[in-house]
Design a protein around this motif. Structure first.
Motif, PDB file in Angstrom:
ATOM      1  N   ILE A 113      21.663  41.819  32.077  1.00  0.00           N
ATOM      2  CA  ILE A 113      22.858  42.603  31.748  1.00  0.00           C
ATOM      3  C   ILE A 113      22.419  43.876  31.044  1.00  0.00           C
ATOM      4  CG2 ILE A 113      24.414  40.602  31.611  1.00  0.00           C
ATOM      5  CD1 ILE A 113      24.313  40.884  28.529  1.00  0.00           C
ATOM      6  N   ASN A 114      23.186  44.927  31.282  1.00  0.00           N
ATOM      7  CA  ASN A 114      23.015  46.180  30.551  1.00  0.00           C
ATOM      8  C   ASN A 114      23.900  46.112  29.313  1.00  0.00           C
ATOM      9  OD1 ASN A 114      21.412  47.497  32.489  1.00  0.00           O
ATOM     10  ND2 ASN A 114      23.216  48.194  33.630  1.00  0.00           N
ATOM     11  N   GLU A 163      13.505  53.298  28.233  1.00  0.00           N
ATOM     12  CA  GLU A 163      13.050  54.595  27.744  1.00  0.00           C
ATOM     13  C   GLU A 163      12.479  55.370  28.910  1.00  0.00           C
ATOM     14  OE1 GLU A 163      10.273  53.743  24.692  1.00  0.00           O
ATOM     15  OE2 GLU A 163      11.812  53.316  23.214  1.00  0.00           O
ATOM     16  N   PRO A 164      12.812  56.607  29.133  1.00  0.00           N
ATOM     17  CA  PRO A 164      13.760  57.367  28.317  1.00  0.00           C
ATOM     18  C   PRO A 164      15.200  56.885  28.547  1.00  0.00           C
ATOM     19  CG  PRO A 164      13.194  58.557  30.297  1.00  0.00           C
ATOM     20  CD  PRO A 164      12.345  57.324  30.291  1.00  0.00           C
ATOM     21  N   ASP A 165      16.093  57.297  27.643  1.00  0.00           N
ATOM     22  CA  ASP A 165      17.503  56.942  27.780  1.00  0.00           C
ATOM     23  C   ASP A 165      18.109  57.822  28.864  1.00  0.00           C
ATOM     24  OD1 ASP A 165      20.112  56.354  27.577  1.00  0.00           O
ATOM     25  OD2 ASP A 165      20.363  56.975  25.492  1.00  0.00           O
ATOM     26  N   LEU A 166      18.341  57.219  30.043  1.00  0.00           N
ATOM     27  CA  LEU A 166      18.861  58.013  31.161  1.00  0.00           C
ATOM     28  C   LEU A 166      20.355  57.841  31.350  1.00  0.00           C
ATOM     29  CD1 LEU A 166      16.014  57.216  33.690  1.00  0.00           C
ATOM     30  CD2 LEU A 166      16.478  59.440  32.696  1.00  0.00           C
ATOM     31  N   ASP A 167      20.896  56.711  30.910  1.00  0.00           N
ATOM     32  CA  ASP A 167      22.307  56.461  31.216  1.00  0.00           C
ATOM     33  C   ASP A 167      23.051  55.811  30.049  1.00  0.00           C
ATOM     34  OD1 ASP A 167      21.010  54.103  31.320  1.00  0.00           O
ATOM     35  OD2 ASP A 167      21.387  53.692  33.433  1.00  0.00           O
ATOM     36  N   GLY A 168      22.546  55.968  28.832  1.00  0.00           N
ATOM     37  CA  GLY A 168      23.260  55.476  27.655  1.00  0.00           C
ATOM     38  C   GLY A 168      23.143  53.973  27.452  1.00  0.00           C
ATOM     39  N   ILE A 169      22.338  53.299  28.278  1.00  0.00           N
ATOM     40  CA  ILE A 169      22.143  51.860  28.092  1.00  0.00           C
ATOM     41  C   ILE A 169      21.107  51.648  26.993  1.00  0.00           C
ATOM     42  CG2 ILE A 169      21.309  49.740  29.215  1.00  0.00           C
ATOM     43  CD1 ILE A 169      24.100  50.767  30.128  1.00  0.00           C
ATOM     44  N   ASP A 170      21.488  50.822  26.010  1.00  0.00           N
ATOM     45  CA  ASP A 170      20.571  50.613  24.887  1.00  0.00           C
ATOM     46  C   ASP A 170      19.593  49.478  25.149  1.00  0.00           C
ATOM     47  OD1 ASP A 170      21.637  52.611  23.077  1.00  0.00           O
ATOM     48  OD2 ASP A 170      23.447  51.374  23.079  1.00  0.00           O
ATOM     49  N   PHE A 171      20.085  48.405  25.789  1.00  0.00           N
ATOM     50  CA  PHE A 171      19.206  47.264  26.059  1.00  0.00           C
ATOM     51  C   PHE A 171      19.496  46.661  27.435  1.00  0.00           C
ATOM     52  CE2 PHE A 171      19.718  46.686  21.304  1.00  0.00           C
ATOM     53  CZ  PHE A 171      18.442  47.121  20.985  1.00  0.00           C
ATOM     54  N   THR A 218      27.497  45.761  32.993  1.00  0.00           N
ATOM     55  CA  THR A 218      27.313  46.439  31.712  1.00  0.00           C
ATOM     56  C   THR A 218      28.344  45.949  30.689  1.00  0.00           C
ATOM     57  OG1 THR A 218      26.579  48.354  32.947  1.00  0.00           O
ATOM     58  CG2 THR A 218      27.126  48.727  30.634  1.00  0.00           C
ATOM     59  N   TYR A 219      27.879  45.706  29.465  1.00  0.00           N
ATOM     60  CA  TYR A 219      28.767  45.257  28.389  1.00  0.00           C
ATOM     61  C   TYR A 219      28.690  46.211  27.207  1.00  0.00           C
ATOM     62  CZ  TYR A 219      29.263  40.788  30.767  1.00  0.00           C
ATOM     63  OH  TYR A 219      29.570  39.817  31.674  1.00  0.00           O
ATOM     64  N   LEU A 220      29.815  46.286  26.517  1.00  0.00           N
ATOM     65  CA  LEU A 220      29.851  46.998  25.242  1.00  0.00           C
ATOM     66  C   LEU A 220      29.656  45.965  24.138  1.00  0.00           C
ATOM     67  CD1 LEU A 220      30.619  49.378  23.327  1.00  0.00           C
ATOM     68  CD2 LEU A 220      33.008  48.703  23.639  1.00  0.00           C
ATOM     69  N   PHE A 221      28.706  46.174  23.261  1.00  0.00           N
ATOM     70  CA  PHE A 221      28.535  45.336  22.074  1.00  0.00           C
ATOM     71  C   PHE A 221      28.974  46.182  20.863  1.00  0.00           C
ATOM     72  CE2 PHE A 221      24.987  42.112  23.418  1.00  0.00           C
ATOM     73  CZ  PHE A 221      25.790  41.678  24.462  1.00  0.00           C
ATOM     74  N   GLU A 259      21.604  48.033  16.182  1.00  0.00           N
ATOM     75  CA  GLU A 259      20.714  47.607  17.270  1.00  0.00           C
ATOM     76  C   GLU A 259      19.833  46.444  16.830  1.00  0.00           C
ATOM     77  OE1 GLU A 259      18.471  50.492  19.371  1.00  0.00           O
ATOM     78  OE2 GLU A 259      20.227  51.611  20.048  1.00  0.00           O
ATOM     79  N   ALA A 260      19.415  46.492  15.567  1.00  0.00           N
ATOM     80  CA  ALA A 260      18.560  45.412  15.061  1.00  0.00           C
ATOM     81  C   ALA A 260      19.311  44.080  15.072  1.00  0.00           C
ATOM     82  CB  ALA A 260      18.064  45.747  13.662  1.00  0.00           C
ATOM     83  N   LEU A 261      20.609  44.119  14.745  1.00  0.00           N
ATOM     84  CA  LEU A 261      21.401  42.882  14.765  1.00  0.00           C
ATOM     85  C   LEU A 261      21.435  42.289  16.183  1.00  0.00           C
ATOM     86  CD1 LEU A 261      24.613  43.143  12.561  1.00  0.00           C
ATOM     87  CD2 LEU A 261      22.525  41.872  12.185  1.00  0.00           C
TER      88      LEU A 261
END
Lengths: 370, 171
Positions: free
Chosen positions: B56-57, B30-38, B94-97, B12-14
């Motif tokens: 973007i999610n 926050e809170p994490d409701l749907d697995g989106i980190d940023f 939504t994107y996967l990183f 996540e830091a990267l």
């Protein structure tokens, strides 16, 4: 509080949009057809409302929105969620500015503020129920008036110190429902506040209480003036702001823009609460303050200086605008003091006429050095 | 620190580093409701600086053992996570990183007098055109192929964010 996913999913886009519309928010655009953008002016706040609760990130977006609303209204998130779903509650936000950290208030100011809220509700309910303008409300009032504050729930929050009233409207499922008393009383209160605001501005400008007396028919009473003054703190010298949010199920076109009373207007309201309609009294007093304006008929005539400042009598101190009668040589010195913004001290007989406060005759008038 | 938390936190830091270098605005829901980190927004010109543009999610995943072929990384996702990323019904795209990290945490970062080397790299992928997996068994997983050409750089990240809101003012 952290809202649960279930709480957030229960709020539909329709509920949210209704709530926003009745709380002063306006739609200002859309985001690629998937969400509408709403703005609250003049705070420069924006929220977005997804068009469908089926969107996977719907709870997250609603969570963002609830947080912004909680910030805008200085209320906890749990209350916002409750308000969005409870569509039959009229709300009023009374924002006071006590000398304390945001969300806090001294016990002394709090006692005054809550008493002020109670008196405000009584003044409004009385004016609506009787449809009469009275400067002094009778001790015994109709039952529906006495009960009005008891049926009003109150919460507090930061920003600086906000008292929110929640008044549930009775549900009426008849075909042509009449507007409930609770709503009519609050609409009346809003009209009375606007009228008082205009009167207070005029009264402050002219150092004269007549604008209040002239608007008794519009619901201005000593009770109303006192209630508003109390919201300005124990010293009656802090501004007050009030905003109405109307129940979604009883729609109205009335503005939700805040109605604000500046500190000087609050001081004037205290003056009105104390003196309106009273018999003239006189006592020795010393006045210390700055000249706001001067008036006389001709160059060799005595004239009047309006001094805003502190009046000290045997019974204590108060902030007032006082008309000071001056002989012509003192008047000339007063003119120079006014030009240079110097403070003055005057002593004499303080007369409270019920319309204005006068110092007459003056036994001493001195311009103070800087 | 627990190995998984260490790796996840570093990954996540990267992403935060790349976002900051690209001049984007970042929020961690926050809170994490749907697995989106940023959520990442363009930082644009004007009074609202792009507040009215679409973000973007991002869901961040990491691998310390990189599997793949010459053209793609192979990453295994739990079916519910896959279906969340493949669902086109979202307010924001939504994107996967995928962050490829070294197997040993001590290799994450090397410091030199003229720079900091953060290993290894981040790849982006959209699953919006994938079909959701139906009738999967409990705890079932599915493989995602992420093109190695989708290397996340400052430029490619800005392009992704700007593409989410084609009508927006330029950065």
């Amino acid at each position: 509080m952290i809202a649960s996913r279930t709480d957030l999913e229960r709020l539909t886009p329709g509920d949210i949009e209704r709530y926003l519309r009745t709380s002063g928010w306006r739609p200002v655009g859309d985001l690629t057809g998937r969400a509408t953008i709403w703005a609250l002016e003049p705070d420069d706040l924006e929220v977005i409302v997804p068009v469908s609760s089926r969107f996977r990130d719907y709870p997250q977006r609603v969570n963002d929105l609830i947080r912004t609303l909680a910030e805008a209204e200085s209320r906890p998130e749990s209350q916002i969620i409750h308000s969005v779903t409870a569509s039959y509650v009229d709300r009023q936000y009374i924002r006071t500015f006590p000398d304390a950290p945001s969300g806090m208030i001294s016990a002394a100011d709090a006692a005054e503020a809550f008493q002020g809220v109670r008196e405000l509700l009584i003044a409004a309910a009385y004016a609506e129920e009787t449809q009469r303008g009275e400067l002094v409300l009778p001790r015994r009032k109709p039952k529906i008036v006495e009960e009005f504050p008891a049926r009003t729930l109150v919460t507090t929050g930061p920003g600086s110190f906000v008292i929110a009233t929640h008044i549930e409207l009775p549900r009426n499922d008849t075909l042509f429902p009449a507007t409930p008393f609770e709503r009519r009383a609050l609409v009346k209160l809003r009209e009375m506040l606007l009228s008082t605001q205009a009167a207070a501005a005029e009264a402050d400008e002219n150092a004269d209480l007549s604008p209040f007396a002239e608007r008794v028919d519009e619901g201005i009473s000593k009770t109303l003036c006192r209630a508003l003054a109390r919201l300005g703190g124990t010293d009656r010298d802090q501004p007050v702001e009030m905003r109405f949010a109307w129940a979604e199920d009883e729609p109205t076109d009335l503005s939700t823009a805040p109605i604000r009373f500046e500190a000087e207007q609050i001081t004037m309201l205290r003056h009105a609460a104390d003196d309106l309609g009273r018999k003239e009294t006189s006592e020795e007093a010393v006045l210390h303050g700055r000249i706001q304006g001067l008036r006389r008929e001709g160059p060799d005539q005595p004239g009047w200086a309006v001094v805003r400042g502190q009046v000290s009598t045997k019974r204590g101190d108060l902030q007032r605008q006082v008309w000071v009668e001056l002989p012509s040589d003192d008047y000339d010195r007063a003119l120079r003091a006014h030009g240079q913004g110097l403070e003055v001290r005057a002593a004499g007989a303080l007369r409270r006429t019920g319309r204005r406060t006068e110092l007459r005759p003056v036994s001493l008038f001195r311009v103070l050095p800087t | 620190m627990d190995r998984n938390n260490h790796q996840g936190g570093y990954a996540e830091a990267l992403v935060r580093v790349l976002s900051a270098a690209a001049g984007l605005r970042l929020a961690k829901p926050e809170p994490d409701l749907d697995g989106i980190d940023f959520c990442l927004w363009p930082d644009r010109v004007g009074a609202l600086r792009g507040a009215r543009s679409t973000p973007i999610n991002v869901q961040v995943k990491s691998d310390s053992v990189a599997a793949g072929n010459a053209t793609h990384w192979h990453h295994t996702l739990k079916v519910p996570h896959f279906n969340a990323l493949a669902d086109p019904e979202t307010t924001f795209p939504t994107y996967l990183f995928l962050v490829i990290v070294p197997p040993e945490p001590r290799q994450y970062v090397s410091t030199y007098p003229d720079g900091l080397l953060l290993r290894k790299s981040v790849y982006w992928h959209s699953l919006a055109n994938e079909k959701p997996v139906v009738n999967a068994k409990k705890d079932a997983k599915t493989r995602v192929d992420i093109p190695k050409t989708n290397l996340l750089t400052v430029d490619s990240l800005r392009t992704l964010v700007n593409a989410a809101d084609p009508g927006g003012e330029p950065s």
